[in-house]
Design a protein around this motif. Sequence first.
Motif, PDB file in Angstrom:
ATOM      1  N   ALA A  97       2.812   6.675   2.144  1.00 36.90           N
ATOM      2  CA  ALA A  97       2.904   8.140   2.038  1.00 36.90           C
ATOM      3  C   ALA A  97       2.262   8.807   3.254  1.00 36.90           C
ATOM      4  O   ALA A  97       2.806   9.767   3.802  1.00 36.90           O
ATOM      5  N   CYS A  98       1.118   8.269   3.679  1.00 38.79           N
ATOM      6  CA  CYS A  98       0.438   8.838   4.859  1.00 38.79           C
ATOM      7  C   CYS A  98       1.294   8.698   6.109  1.00 38.79           C
ATOM      8  O   CYS A  98       1.302   9.584   6.965  1.00 38.79           O
ATOM      9  N   ALA A 126      -3.292   1.164  -3.698  1.00 43.76           N
ATOM     10  CA  ALA A 126      -2.500   2.077  -4.536  1.00 43.76           C
ATOM     11  C   ALA A 126      -1.105   1.537  -4.767  1.00 43.76           C
ATOM     12  O   ALA A 126      -0.384   1.242  -3.820  1.00 43.76           O
ATOM     13  N   LEU A 167      -0.188   4.257  -0.769  1.00 43.28           N
ATOM     14  CA  LEU A 167      -0.950   5.358  -0.148  1.00 43.28           C
ATOM     15  C   LEU A 167      -0.689   5.387   1.352  1.00 43.28           C
ATOM     16  O   LEU A 167      -0.421   6.447   1.939  1.00 43.28           O
ATOM     17  N   LEU A 168      -0.727   4.223   1.967  1.00 45.13           N
ATOM     18  CA  LEU A 168      -0.476   4.147   3.410  1.00 45.13           C
ATOM     19  C   LEU A 168       0.951   4.582   3.733  1.00 45.13           C
ATOM     20  O   LEU A 168       1.188   5.313   4.699  1.00 45.13           O
ATOM     21  N   ASP A 210       0.807  -1.222   0.000  1.00 47.51           N
ATOM     22  CA  ASP A 210       0.000   0.000   0.000  1.00 47.51           C
ATOM     23  C   ASP A 210       0.843   1.278   0.000  1.00 47.51           C
ATOM     24  O   ASP A 210       1.252   1.772   1.048  1.00 47.51           O
TER      25      ASP A 210
END
Lengths: 377, 377
Positions: A207-208, A244, A204-205, A202
Amino acid sequence: MAGIETLRKWRRDLHEVPECDFDLPQTLAYVKEQLEPMAARCDCMSVFSPARSTVCAFFDRGGSAATALRTDMDALPVREETGAPYSSRHDGRMHACGHDGHMAMALGACDWMASNPDRLARSVLVVFQPAEETTGGARQVCQSGVFERLGVDRIFGFHLWPDLPSACVATRSGALLAASNETTVEFRGRASHIAKSRQGRDALLAACMFVPEAYRFMDERSQEEPCLLKFGHMEAGEVRNQIAASARVEGSLRTFSAEMGRRCRDELPRIAKEVATEVGCTAETTFSEGYPPVVNDENVTSWAREVLSKAGIDVHDVPEPLLIAEDFSWYQQWLPGTFFLLGTGTGTPLHASTFDFDESILMRGVEVYRRLVTAPL
Amino acid sequence: MAGIETLRKWRRDLHEVPECDFDLPQTLAYVKEQLEPMAARCDCMSVFSPARSTVCAFFDRGGSAATALRTDMDALPVREETGAPYSSRHDGRMHACGHDGHMAMALGACDWMASNPDRLARSVLVVFQPAEETTGGARQVCQSGVFERLGVDRIFGFHLWPDLPSACVATRSGALLAASNETTVEFRGRASHIAKSRQGRDALLAACMFVPEAYRFMDERSQEEPCLLKFGHMEAGEVRNQIAASARVEGSLRTFSAEMGRRCRDELPRIAKEVATEVGCTAETTFSEGYPPVVNDENVTSWAREVLSKAGIDVHDVPEPLLIAEDFSWYQQWLPGTFFLLGTGTGTPLHASTFDFDESILMRGVEVYRRLVTAPL
């Protein structure tokens, strides 16, 4: 000396034809059109171009040393929303950073010098440069050799500053504006249907998780000396129901010392990699070369303060370095110099589509230039 | 019974003309074109449309009760990359979810029933429905009243399943597939130049803080019963050097019990608000109405298992509920029913642009349907 009507006309004429980067045909034509009649009435003044999309006016008073004044000419890709009668006629472009005002002040200084060449303490080079907002047009001016050729040994420049009271002049010795590195982190993972998220990786994770971690690191660093990293743009993934495979975080790093700049550029990629590894992703961090910090020379700055103070112009002290970047910093890699801020008193921020100011403040800028070129060293 | 050549032709003909949502002119025309000659040779078979973009074949054996078989007809907005000679001729659309195969099996069942009406244990309704992938075409079929009118009291359907061995039939009693709610969280902050980040309210940061927090909450919930929330898409801010005024996170929530669904839809917005408040932002969470879970009726499912087992067809047990959603669930709000998975044996995931399968497995699907409509209750 050019009066307020002339300064206002220059500024508004230029405001109507904003151009970006190095692509400044109308701006260059306008500036030359104003300078040439001045040169026609002043034997010691010449107009020339030492580099691409650059115009210089040189006032040759003999001797081997000269002082430089600098203005930037480029505008921003911003759609004007001031509603002013002199609004941008170039759709999607705007002098939202006050370079039109900077040019008017430089033209004002040239006009005065062309009328009073005998009052100059030494030779003066006035630089009209491109691409301040983009790739650092200042650098090519430095590299052109013009400073060495004309014996330029100090440089002065201005930026309009909305947070200062109208016509207030301010600066500080040492670091005034930040070094800037555009910072981009790309996370790579693996796509999968969200129902099979264990098969995905992931991005997206990742990046978060990275952003707050990077901010924690910077918060700690800024206890040591001013510095800043903020991410203003992030994009991750393509559709809601697929893990993502990639995420991109875009920001800008601002530092004042070379040491802190180096440290951040070393540590942030490490943090990104560590976080990415936790969720099976990879991370690649890139920094643009960026602008160095604007660092005002101590001797030149205290000399300028004294000259201006004697002329009744208070130079306010900027209490701490400001986190914006400016390519005036390139000149300061070549020459000692001082960068001044000139208050607009409006509070409307630089780069805003509603940026505007009362041109009367430009008189103060011309006066500062006049004092700096007439005072004996 | 239609042989493999016929099933293959139906499937490939349909594969070439994928259409989406309710907009299925070529698919509907093709299906009717196959059904009408069958009805012409079978007195008890009629073809009609009880709802928009829907075709039904009804085999009327008298009596007040009927069994329904269901296929979906719509394709996905996916650009095919199989390189197959029967590849999609509709650019950017593809039967990447096997609905072409589902239709071929339903046509195969109709063909067999049209030739063997006397073998039917009771009346049979075959439903060809639109919009499984989008807004739940199943729901309008239910709401049309066709089930009540024809006395339908049980329903069966199939989904091709890449993770099962070729031609393997599988299901489970109770929750088989998840309820799905599209989940969107919008964070609102305030823009500012990054150099003045304290004047901004960072919506990008709020979104980054929220995602891991939401995942922690869901990890805890999934200790209690299966459930899932993943975000596949995120966008925040506009440019790198401006604090993001807005951020949008898009994902999907999958749950199996109404209680857990409600709990997640209550708690996640609270978590988003709390995180947003920490950085001075606001958060608004929205859930789409979504599909209910596919829950197989215990009695119907054990009856079907027994019937198939007697016919030598092993029905494998799906050990735990799967996290995908399917609008077959709407039928199960109206009627008891059983949804089966049919293995393609390829592993190539549903929705992938390379999704494909060997049509020989479709024979197994037709055989299952045949056993279910001929077995006495």
